[in-house]
Scaffold this motif. Sequence first.
Motif, PDB file in Angstrom:
ATOM      1  N   SER A 149     -10.342  12.222 -46.116  1.00 28.31           N
ATOM      2  CA  SER A 149     -11.305  10.995 -46.814  1.00 28.31           C
ATOM      3  C   SER A 149     -12.403  11.610 -47.873  1.00 28.31           C
ATOM      4  O   SER A 149     -13.295  12.509 -47.490  1.00 28.31           O
ATOM      5  CB  SER A 149     -11.647  10.355 -45.902  1.00 28.31           C
ATOM      6  N   ALA A 150     -12.425  10.807 -49.027  1.00 33.02           N
ATOM      7  CA  ALA A 150     -13.443  11.199 -50.158  1.00 33.02           C
ATOM      8  C   ALA A 150     -14.674  10.550 -49.677  1.00 33.02           C
ATOM      9  O   ALA A 150     -15.898  11.300 -49.949  1.00 33.02           O
ATOM     10  CB  ALA A 150     -13.209  10.917 -51.196  1.00 33.02           C
ATOM     11  N   THR A 151     -14.816   9.799 -48.795  1.00 29.88           N
ATOM     12  CA  THR A 151     -16.235   9.339 -48.438  1.00 29.88           C
ATOM     13  C   THR A 151     -16.423   9.777 -46.941  1.00 29.88           C
ATOM     14  O   THR A 151     -15.473   9.740 -46.116  1.00 29.88           O
ATOM     15  CB  THR A 151     -16.276   7.750 -48.693  1.00 29.88           C
ATOM     16  N   ARG A 152     -17.753   9.851 -46.728  1.00 26.97           N
ATOM     17  CA  ARG A 152     -18.318  10.394 -45.579  1.00 26.97           C
ATOM     18  C   ARG A 152     -18.428   9.218 -44.618  1.00 26.97           C
ATOM     19  O   ARG A 152     -18.802   7.937 -45.203  1.00 26.97           O
ATOM     20  CB  ARG A 152     -19.717  10.671 -45.783  1.00 26.97           C
ATOM     21  N   PRO A 153     -18.295   9.305 -43.385  1.00 31.07           N
ATOM     22  CA  PRO A 153     -18.259   8.095 -42.466  1.00 31.07           C
ATOM     23  C   PRO A 153     -19.668   7.609 -42.616  1.00 31.07           C
ATOM     24  O   PRO A 153     -20.686   8.468 -42.641  1.00 31.07           O
ATOM     25  CB  PRO A 153     -18.082   8.593 -41.102  1.00 31.07           C
ATOM     26  N   GLN A 154     -20.058   6.284 -42.800  1.00 29.22           N
ATOM     27  CA  GLN A 154     -21.103   5.668 -42.779  1.00 29.22           C
ATOM     28  C   GLN A 154     -21.825   5.416 -41.400  1.00 29.22           C
ATOM     29  O   GLN A 154     -21.233   5.129 -40.345  1.00 29.22           O
ATOM     30  CB  GLN A 154     -20.853   4.050 -43.195  1.00 29.22           C
TER      31      GLN A 154
END
Length: 163
Positions: free
Chosen positions: A4-9
Motif C-alpha cells: 500500500s502506498a499509504t501508511r496506516p493512519q
Amino acid sequence: MEMSATRPQRAKRNAKQDAAYYCSLGKDKEGFEAKYIDSFKGRGVFSCRPFEKGDFLFEYRGEVITKKEQENRERIYHNALKVFMFDFQFNGQQLCVDAAREDGSLGRLVNDDEVNPNSKIKVTRVDGRPHLCLFAIKDIGSGEEITYNYGNSDWPWRSKVVI
Ligand SMILES: C[S@@+](CC[C@H](N)C(=O)[O-])C[C@H]1O[C@@H](n2cnc3c(N)ncnc32)[C@H](O)[C@@H]1O
C-alpha cells in the motif's frame, strides 16, 4: 503482494480522549489565536480553522483551589481579577479554578455570550483530577470568536446598552 502506498493512519482521538491528552500535557491545542477586540471587551479567542460540534477546544486552565481558599483570595482580589475565578462541583466538593494569573493560556481569555455561545465548559476528570474543558456546542467556522455562557449573574457588561 502489492504494498500500500499509504501508511496506516493512527486512530483519531475522540473528544474526551483529546481533552485528556491536552489536559495532561498542560498545553492548548493549535487552531486558535488570542486577539484584542476593543476597549469594552478586551481580548478574546478566535478559531483559525473550522471545528465540529462536540469537539474538545481547550482547557480553562488555572490553579484548582478549595472554596475556603477562593473566599480568602476574593477578599484581596480586585474585581477585575475575581472574574477569573470559576467555581464548580467535583465529587460533591465545591472547588474553584483560579485563572487570575496571566499564563498565556487561552481558556482565561474566552468571553461571555449569554444568547448564542458556541462552546460550553464541562468538568472533566483526567487522572482522577478535575479539569474545566471547553467543548464546541455547534459547528464553528474559521475566524469565529469562541464564547461560552458565564452563567446567571449580574455581569456588568450584560446591562450595557449600546447606543
Ligand atoms: C475571563 S475575562 C475574558 C478575557 C478578557 N476579555 C480579557 O481581555 O482579559 C472576563 C472579562 O472579559 C470581559 N468580557 C467578557 N465577556 C464580555 C462580553 N460579552 N462583553 C463585554 N466584555 C466582556 C469583561 O471585562 C470580563 O471582566
